[in-house]
Design a protein around this motif. Structure first.
Motif, PDB file in Angstrom:
ATOM      1  N   VAL A  57       0.717  -1.237   0.038  1.00 26.85           N
ATOM      2  CA  VAL A  57      -0.105   0.040  -0.017  1.00 26.85           C
ATOM      3  C   VAL A  57       0.876   1.289   0.025  1.00 26.85           C
ATOM      4  N   ASP A  58       0.517   2.209  -0.916  1.00 27.55           N
ATOM      5  CA  ASP A  58       1.379   3.301  -1.044  1.00 27.55           C
ATOM      6  C   ASP A  58       1.175   4.293   0.407  1.00 27.55           C
ATOM      7  N   PRO A  59       2.113   4.759   1.126  1.00 35.18           N
ATOM      8  CA  PRO A  59       2.127   5.349   2.146  1.00 35.18           C
ATOM      9  C   PRO A  59       1.562   6.819   1.877  1.00 35.18           C
ATOM     10  N   VAL A  60       1.705   7.282   0.636  1.00 34.52           N
ATOM     11  CA  VAL A  60       1.123   8.562   0.471  1.00 34.52           C
ATOM     12  C   VAL A  60      -0.506   8.612   0.250  1.00 34.52           C
ATOM     13  N   ALA A  61      -0.768   7.438  -0.345  1.00 40.47           N
ATOM     14  CA  ALA A  61      -2.282   7.094  -0.445  1.00 40.47           C
ATOM     15  C   ALA A  61      -2.934   7.041   0.823  1.00 40.47           C
ATOM     16  N   GLU A  62      -2.127   6.372   1.754  1.00 41.95           N
ATOM     17  CA  GLU A  62      -2.701   5.916   3.005  1.00 41.95           C
ATOM     18  C   GLU A  62      -2.925   7.128   3.869  1.00 41.95           C
ATOM     19  N   GLU A  63      -1.645   8.086   3.896  1.00 48.57           N
ATOM     20  CA  GLU A  63      -1.631   9.278   4.537  1.00 48.57           C
ATOM     21  C   GLU A  63      -2.889  10.223   3.884  1.00 48.57           C
ATOM     22  N   THR A  64      -3.044  10.384   2.727  1.00 43.14           N
ATOM     23  CA  THR A  64      -3.958  11.180   1.941  1.00 43.14           C
ATOM     24  C   THR A  64      -5.353  10.899   2.571  1.00 43.14           C
ATOM     25  N   ALA A  65      -5.444   9.600   2.341  1.00 43.12           N
ATOM     26  CA  ALA A  65      -6.806   9.134   2.925  1.00 43.12           C
ATOM     27  C   ALA A  65      -7.291   9.388   4.372  1.00 43.12           C
ATOM     28  N   SER A 104      -5.665  11.818   5.852  1.00 37.06           N
ATOM     29  CA  SER A 104      -5.950  13.356   5.945  1.00 37.06           C
ATOM     30  C   SER A 104      -7.315  14.017   5.582  1.00 37.06           C
ATOM     31  N   TYR A 105      -7.915  13.177   4.636  1.00 30.16           N
ATOM     32  CA  TYR A 105      -9.165  13.589   4.252  1.00 30.16           C
ATOM     33  C   TYR A 105     -10.322  12.919   5.239  1.00 30.16           C
ATOM     34  N   GLY A 106      -9.960  12.334   6.335  1.00 31.39           N
ATOM     35  CA  GLY A 106     -10.771  11.979   7.346  1.00 31.39           C
ATOM     36  C   GLY A 106     -11.404  10.704   7.222  1.00 31.39           C
ATOM     37  N   LEU A 107     -10.810   9.803   6.211  1.00 31.22           N
ATOM     38  CA  LEU A 107     -11.576   8.542   6.039  1.00 31.22           C
ATOM     39  C   LEU A 107     -11.491   7.693   7.153  1.00 31.22           C
ATOM     40  N   GLY A 108     -12.593   7.083   7.626  1.00 30.60           N
ATOM     41  CA  GLY A 108     -12.566   6.000   8.718  1.00 30.60           C
ATOM     42  C   GLY A 108     -11.928   4.803   8.490  1.00 30.60           C
ATOM     43  N   PRO A 109     -11.458   4.016   9.405  1.00 34.95           N
ATOM     44  CA  PRO A 109     -10.585   2.827   9.407  1.00 34.95           C
ATOM     45  C   PRO A 109     -11.460   1.801   8.227  1.00 34.95           C
ATOM     46  N   TRP A 110     -12.478   1.597   8.193  1.00 39.61           N
ATOM     47  CA  TRP A 110     -13.241   0.769   7.253  1.00 39.61           C
ATOM     48  C   TRP A 110     -13.270   1.413   5.936  1.00 39.61           C
ATOM     49  N   ALA A 111     -13.318   2.729   5.826  1.00 45.39           N
ATOM     50  CA  ALA A 111     -13.266   3.244   4.382  1.00 45.39           C
ATOM     51  C   ALA A 111     -11.660   2.956   3.753  1.00 45.39           C
ATOM     52  N   ARG A 112     -10.770   3.236   4.946  1.00 45.09           N
ATOM     53  CA  ARG A 112      -9.387   3.167   4.256  1.00 45.09           C
ATOM     54  C   ARG A 112      -9.206   1.668   3.796  1.00 45.09           C
ATOM     55  N   VAL A 113      -9.876   0.566   4.639  1.00 39.80           N
ATOM     56  CA  VAL A 113      -9.464  -0.844   4.112  1.00 39.80           C
ATOM     57  C   VAL A 113     -10.303  -0.786   2.720  1.00 39.80           C
ATOM     58  N   ARG A 114     -11.243  -0.281   2.576  1.00 44.67           N
ATOM     59  CA  ARG A 114     -12.091  -0.558   1.623  1.00 44.67           C
ATOM     60  C   ARG A 114     -11.510   0.081   0.013  1.00 44.67           C
ATOM     61  N   HIS A 115     -11.136   1.471   0.487  1.00 44.64           N
ATOM     62  CA  HIS A 115     -10.776   2.067  -0.651  1.00 44.64           C
ATOM     63  C   HIS A 115      -9.310   2.029  -1.105  1.00 44.64           C
ATOM     64  N   VAL A 116      -8.410   1.799   0.010  1.00 41.06           N
ATOM     65  CA  VAL A 116      -6.943   2.079  -0.210  1.00 41.06           C
ATOM     66  C   VAL A 116      -6.195   0.823  -0.153  1.00 41.06           C
ATOM     67  N   LEU A 117      -6.536   0.146   1.116  1.00 40.00           N
ATOM     68  CA  LEU A 117      -5.817  -1.277   1.346  1.00 40.00           C
ATOM     69  C   LEU A 117      -6.240  -2.358   0.254  1.00 40.00           C
ATOM     70  N   TRP A 118      -7.554  -2.531   0.088  1.00 37.79           N
ATOM     71  CA  TRP A 118      -8.097  -3.514  -0.556  1.00 37.79           C
ATOM     72  C   TRP A 118      -7.750  -3.654  -2.258  1.00 37.79           C
ATOM     73  N   PRO A 119      -8.001  -2.451  -2.952  1.00 38.72           N
ATOM     74  CA  PRO A 119      -7.568  -2.241  -4.093  1.00 38.72           C
ATOM     75  C   PRO A 119      -6.210  -2.670  -4.504  1.00 38.72           C
TER      76      PRO A 119
END
Lengths: 257, 322
Positions: A145-153, A155-170
């Motif tokens: 997982v790209d750390p920049v994408a993770e950090e961006t997510a 800072s945009y206030g994505l919750g843990p579940w949303a981060r798993v769903r939209h950043v980690l999973w893809p």
């Protein structure tokens, strides 16, 4: 391009079958131990018209599918959990490296003691072998997982579940798919091995009976069936992979060529 | 995030644990009786030897005793003994030496009935020590320094072959034993990878059809009517279900006697659970199926096994046999 590949594949297979016919016919090996392709095809025909063959095939596929489903689910869930929680990752790394190389067949005595020669013995071996394939791929995938994408997510206030769903999973999905494809093949091999060695009902047990019975062409016919099964499972897994990752550049790149 | 993932991890762990087992019913399932019939699981190997069990089932001998058989095919005694000892099966079929080894290791097994016996006739047994047709070996003592295939090292067939070599005046310690599955022996003998093979049916019929010669009948050499394999149960099942064991023994005795008296029907029933080709089956030498184990032959087998170092401690035959 695709048509050519299929044609080449078919030609290769035909050449192989012709070789199988010629080698025993020319007397290079004895027909009694290695029957020519036509004899095996004949025995295969008899097998296909036998009801008990289809029951055995069903038993094998049940063991394979159930085992793969359990291993994949457990591998994905545990893999994500381990990869995301740093402490968990440190705590399990050495254990995983210790358990992973243990060959599943070494657990046969344990399986027999616990479940006799039933489906559950097969499942134990299948799940143990294919679980690691999925788990390891998931661990790699999550690491990617790209750390920049993770950090961006974040800072945009994505919750843990949303981060798993939209950043980690893809990011992890291509790895997960590879893991499941590998696991599908391993699960089939282990399902048949378990039946062959333990005697749990299925194609493997049928191969063993043919072996004990000195029924050589029937034995090869059944081995051919397992080969075809492996081929179909691989083709199926690749198709699923391509569909699920249609958006991913690795697949899109393939199409463009 | 942390909390969620911890919950996820715990959940996943539970999924794996429940998926991988522990819905087990262990030994509890053996009393599943309905309408006066008791269901029993019997673990056997798919070979000619267990034909009486199938024949008895077909003829209704077990039903008459109120037993419903569920025959499970395992690939060898290695799977059957632990499955019976742990209660997965109520009964099993295994060779006499394996049962003695189990007993000497304190595995709780108890013999119920005879399984098969050697025919007791030299040159006309269901197992034989064979060499290739053009082999210079004429008798078992000439196997010194040569490679002899047996299906399992340190088991009944090694004991028997060693005895044949000894009886012919040779030194069994000078024979090189190699482990090979029965079904692979015909090809190995034919291609000269081994000098002799201790084969049993149906591989014996195949070997003979290749022009191989029998140089000894090792199972006969151990004792005239050697009890080669037996049906057994676990000691705890025997103690808790004495009535069922007695019924099983009665039905089995009837089945064994019937199979012994009707060899053609025994041959016929073999086709229902093996794939032995008809041409081979017609040539197969059937074993003898007496109902009771031959104690004298088992004593002889035990003594030979002990001399050859098969047991850590001497098995107690009085405890093992019914």
């Amino acid at each position: 391009m695709r048509g050519l590949n299929t044609a080449l594949g078919a030609a290769g297979l035909a050449a192989f079958l012709a070789l199988g016919e010629a080698v025993p016919r020319l007397g290079l090996v004895k027909e009694a131990y290695f029957p020519p392709t036509s004899r095996i095809a004949d025995a295969l025909g008899t097998e296909l018209s036998d009801d008990t063959f289809w029951t055995a095939l069903g038993d094998t596929l049940t063991g394979w599918a159930l085992g793969l489903a359990i291993a994949s689910t457990a591998g994905i869930v545990l893999g994500v959990a381990i990869a995301v929680v740093p402490y968990l990752r440190e705590a399990t790394a050495s254990t995983i490296e210790f358990l992973r190389p243990i060959p599943s067949v070494a657990l046969i005595p344990l399986a027999v003691l616990m479940y006799g020669t039933e489906l559950r013995s097969v499942l134990l071996l299948v799940v143990y072998a294919s679980f690691w394939q999925v788990l390891i791929q998931v661990l790699y995938g999550v690491q990617d997982v790209d750390p920049v994408a993770e950090e961006t997510a974040r800072s945009y206030g994505l919750g843990p579940w949303a981060r798993v769903r939209h950043v980690l999973w893809p990011t992890a999905l291509p790895y997960v798919m590879t893991g499941i494809r590998l696991a599908a093949a391993v699960a089939l091999i282990l399902a048949i091995t378990a039946e062959l060695v333990i005697g749990a009902p299925g194609l493997g047990a049928r191969i063993a009976v043919a072996q004990n019975s000195q029924a050589v062409p029937e034995m090869y016919a059944l081995i051919v069936v397992t080969g075809v099964l492996g081929l179909l499972i691989n083709v199926g897994a690749r198709t699923v992979e391509r569909r699920a990752l249609a958006w991913h550049q690795s697949v899109r790149g393939e199409v463009a060529v | 995030m942390r909390r969620l993932l911890a919950a996820l991890a715990a959940g996943a762990f539970l999924v794996t644990v429940s998926a991988c087992g522990s819905s087990g019913d262990g030994t509890g399932s053996d009393k599943s009786s309905s309408g006066g019939t008791t269901k029993v699981k019997v673990g056997v190997i798919p070979i000619v030897d267990v034909a009486p069990l199938y024949l008895g089932q077909e003829k209704g001998f077990f039903k008459k005793q109120g037993l419903e058989l569920e025959v499970s095919l395992a690939q060898g005694g290695a799977a059957i003994v632990p499955a019976v000892a742990s209660g997965q099966y109520q009964f099993g079929f295994s060779n006499s030496t394996s049962l003695m080894v189990a007993q000497s290791n304190n595995v709780p097994v108890k013999v119920v009935s005879n399984g098969i016996a050697s025919t007791g006739v030299q040159g006309k047994d269901f197992g034989a020590l064979t060499v290739k047709g053009d082999s210079p070996v004429k008798s078992a003592d000439q196997l010194e320094g040569r490679k002899v295939a047996i299906n399992t090292l340190k088991n009944i067939n090694e004991t028997a072959v060693r005895e044949s070599v000894r009886k012919a005046g040779g030194d069994p310690d000078k024979v090189k034993f190699v482990e090979l599955a029965f079904d692979q022996m015909p090809a190995a003998l034919d291609s000269g990878q081994i000098d002799a093979a201790m084969v049993v049916e149906p591989a014996l019929a195949t070997v003979k059809s290749q022009g191989a010669r029998e140089i000894a009948s090792p199972l006969v050499d151990v004792a005239p009517h050697l009890t080669v394999a037996m049906y057994f149960t676990s000691t705890s099942y025997e103690q808790q279900n004495a009535a069922v064991v007695k019924k099983f023994r009665t039905a089995l005795a009837e089945s064994l006697a019937y199979a012994d008296a009707h060899p053609d029907e025994a041959r016929q029933v073999v086709t229902t659970y093996t794939k032995i080709p008809a041409a081979v089956l017609a040539k197969v030498t059937l074993p003898a199926w007496p109902a009771d184990p031959d104690r004298a032959s088992l004593d002889a087998l035990q003594k030979l096994g002990q001399d050859d170092g098969l047991f850590k401690t001497a098995p107690d035959l009085d405890k093992l046999l019914p």
